[in-house]
Design an enzyme around this catalytic site. Structure first.
Site, PDB file in Angstrom:
ATOM      1  N   GLY A  65      22.680  34.708  31.936  1.00 12.12           N
ATOM      2  CA  GLY A  65      23.126  33.847  33.049  1.00 12.12           C
ATOM      3  C   GLY A  65      24.262  32.922  32.686  1.00 12.12           C
ATOM      4  N   SER A  90      17.922  26.323  37.045  1.00 16.85           N
ATOM      5  CA  SER A  90      16.592  26.937  37.228  1.00 16.85           C
ATOM      6  C   SER A  90      16.502  27.941  38.372  1.00 16.85           C
ATOM      7  CB  SER A  90      15.498  25.869  37.446  1.00 16.85           C
ATOM      8  OG  SER A  90      15.117  25.296  36.212  1.00 16.85           O
ATOM      9  N   THR A  91      17.596  28.173  39.109  1.00 14.40           N
ATOM     10  CA  THR A  91      17.493  29.056  40.293  1.00 14.40           C
ATOM     11  C   THR A  91      17.758  30.515  39.958  1.00 14.40           C
ATOM     12  OG1 THR A  91      19.823  28.832  40.916  1.00 14.40           O
ATOM     13  CG2 THR A  91      18.277  27.194  41.809  1.00 14.40           C
ATOM     14  N   GLY A  92      17.991  30.838  38.701  1.00  6.06           N
ATOM     15  CA  GLY A  92      18.214  32.245  38.317  1.00  6.06           C
ATOM     16  C   GLY A  92      16.982  32.778  37.622  1.00  6.06           C
ATOM     17  N   ILE A  95      31.569  28.335  36.566  1.00  4.51           N
ATOM     18  CA  ILE A  95      31.589  26.982  35.969  1.00  4.51           C
ATOM     19  C   ILE A  95      32.337  26.976  34.641  1.00  4.51           C
ATOM     20  CG2 ILE A  95      29.419  27.086  34.637  1.00  4.51           C
ATOM     21  CD1 ILE A  95      28.823  24.240  35.838  1.00  4.51           C
ATOM     22  N   ASP A 118      24.175  30.346  30.853  1.00  8.71           N
ATOM     23  CA  ASP A 118      24.100  30.023  29.414  1.00  8.71           C
ATOM     24  C   ASP A 118      24.942  31.022  28.617  1.00  8.71           C
ATOM     25  OD1 ASP A 118      21.181  29.556  27.185  1.00  8.71           O
ATOM     26  OD2 ASP A 118      23.249  28.852  27.066  1.00  8.71           O
ATOM     27  N   ASN A 157      18.045  27.046  27.529  1.00  9.89           N
ATOM     28  CA  ASN A 157      16.596  27.146  27.261  1.00  9.89           C
ATOM     29  C   ASN A 157      16.261  26.211  26.115  1.00  9.89           C
ATOM     30  OD1 ASN A 157      16.868  28.551  24.648  1.00  9.89           O
ATOM     31  ND2 ASN A 157      17.647  30.225  25.903  1.00  9.89           N
TER      32      ASN A 157
HETATM   33  N1  APR Z   1      29.012  29.823  36.850  1.00 13.81           N
HETATM   34  C1  APR Z   1      28.203  29.157  37.718  1.00 13.81           C
HETATM   35  N2  APR Z   1      26.933  29.531  37.986  1.00 13.81           N
HETATM   36  C2  APR Z   1      26.470  30.630  37.348  1.00 13.81           C
HETATM   37  C3  APR Z   1      27.246  31.377  36.431  1.00 13.81           C
HETATM   38  C4  APR Z   1      28.569  30.937  36.199  1.00 13.81           C
HETATM   39  N3  APR Z   1      29.391  31.567  35.346  1.00 13.81           N
HETATM   40  N4  APR Z   1      26.486  32.427  35.972  1.00 13.81           N
HETATM   41  C5  APR Z   1      25.292  32.330  36.593  1.00 13.81           C
HETATM   42  N5  APR Z   1      25.271  31.268  37.430  1.00 13.81           N
HETATM   43  C6  APR Z   1      24.214  30.786  38.310  1.00 13.81           C
HETATM   44  C7  APR Z   1      23.144  31.780  38.696  1.00 13.81           C
HETATM   45  O1  APR Z   1      23.582  32.607  39.771  1.00 13.81           O
HETATM   46  C8  APR Z   1      22.041  30.828  39.115  1.00 13.81           C
HETATM   47  O2  APR Z   1      22.236  30.429  40.470  1.00 13.81           O
HETATM   48  O3  APR Z   1      23.507  29.788  37.602  1.00 13.81           O
HETATM   49  C9  APR Z   1      22.246  29.600  38.218  1.00 13.81           C
HETATM   50  C10 APR Z   1      21.204  29.438  37.122  1.00 13.81           C
HETATM   51  O4  APR Z   1      20.772  30.727  36.710  1.00 13.81           O
HETATM   52  P1  APR Z   1      20.481  31.066  35.159  1.00 13.81           P
HETATM   53  O5  APR Z   1      21.755  31.096  34.427  1.00 13.81           O
HETATM   54  O6  APR Z   1      19.625  32.279  35.147  1.00 13.81           O
HETATM   55  O7  APR Z   1      19.661  29.794  34.624  1.00 13.81           O
HETATM   56  P2  APR Z   1      18.135  29.376  34.867  1.00 13.81           P
HETATM   57  O8  APR Z   1      17.573  29.944  36.106  1.00 13.81           O
HETATM   58  O9  APR Z   1      18.161  27.895  34.674  1.00 13.81           O
HETATM   59  O10 APR Z   1      17.399  30.077  33.645  1.00 13.81           O
HETATM   60  C11 APR Z   1      17.692  29.624  32.353  1.00 13.81           C
HETATM   61  O11 APR Z   1      18.222  31.797  31.591  1.00 13.81           O
HETATM   62  O12 APR Z   1      20.212  32.424  30.686  1.00 13.81           O
HETATM   63  C12 APR Z   1      18.931  32.035  30.380  1.00 13.81           C
HETATM   64  O13 APR Z   1      19.135  30.939  28.256  1.00 13.81           O
HETATM   65  C13 APR Z   1      18.895  30.732  29.636  1.00 13.81           C
HETATM   66  O14 APR Z   1      16.580  30.968  29.130  1.00 13.81           O
HETATM   67  C14 APR Z   1      17.509  30.281  29.955  1.00 13.81           C
HETATM   68  C15 APR Z   1      17.323  30.719  31.396  1.00 13.81           C
END
Ligand code: APR
Length: 178
Positions: free
Chosen positions: A36, A121-123, A15, A38, A28
């Site tokens: 991730g 939220s799926t990570g 993204i 973020d 967050n």
């Molecule tokens: N582009 C698109 N999608 C991505 C990318 C990227 N560069 N990197 C990771 N993802 C996907 C992951 O594979 C997952 O499917 O984004 C989705 C969300 O995952 P996370 O980034 O872990 O976010 P989330 O599950 O919402 O957790 C949020 O994680 O990174 C920390 O600061 C953030 O505390 C917060 C938490």
């Protein structure tokens, strides 16, 4: 896929490379970065993004805040805080849906017509992917049916093929009214 005048695509990719008006960050509550998507967004945007986020302060779960995109190809970043999955009985579904609707209302308020979402939220936050996909797709289709001719393109950008297939199926079902 078209919903009214809005093109809605589900793709696999990074993204941070999307040259759209706004990419949505799965942030967050502190908005001070993390891992991730973020972490990827902050790395790509550069330090000015963190500076601007510091000035905003905290963001409640289910809400969204907007900043500039700095070194990203996207003009803006909409930081939205998804729910941490706790089994499904702590309001997670409504909180996740409001991430999408709040993000789109921020985009509309700023006249942004092309918006890309990650799978919020799926990570790290552990939301079951198939359920998250359905919640996301239904939340967005509701906005597109209400705010017709507001968005030119909505992108769901998934980081892996499994998630893309889930989100693609969820979007098709939501558009079909299932
Ligand atoms: N582009 C698109 N999608 C991505 C990318 C990227 N560069 N990197 C990771 N993802 C996907 C992951 O594979 C997952 O499917 O984004 C989705 C969300 O995952 P996370 O980034 O872990 O976010 P989330 O599950 O919402 O957790 C949020 O994680 O990174 C920390 O600061 C953030 O505390 C917060 C938490």
């Amino acid at each position: 896929m078209m919903v009214g005048t809005t093109r809605w695509d589900v793709v696999t990719g990074d993204i941070t490379r999307c040259a759209v008006d706004a990419i949505v960050n799965a942030a967050n509550n502190s908005l001070l970065g993390g891992g991730g998507v973020d972490g990827a967004i902050h790395r790509a945007a550069g330090p000015e993004l963190l500076e601007e986020c510091r000035g905003i302060g905290c963001c409640p779960t289910g809400e969204a805040r907007i900043t500039r995109g700095y070194r990203l190809p996207a003009r803006y970043v909409i930081h939205s805080v998804g729910p941490i999955w706790q089994g499904g009985n702590q309001g997670e579904r409504d909180l996740l849906a409001s991430c999408y609707s709040h993000s789109l209302s921020l985009a509309r308020h700023h006249g942004l017509r092309r918006v890309a979402f990650p799978a919020i939220s799926t990570g790290v936050y552990g939301y079951p992917k198939a359920q998250a996909a359905k919640v996301a797709a239904r939340a967005v289709v509701e906005v597109l049916h209400r705010d017709t001719d507001t968005f030119d393109q909505i992108l769901f950008v998934c980081f892996d093929e499994d998630n893309r297939a889930l989100y693609d199926a969820a979007v098709r079902d939501a558009v079909a009214g299932d």
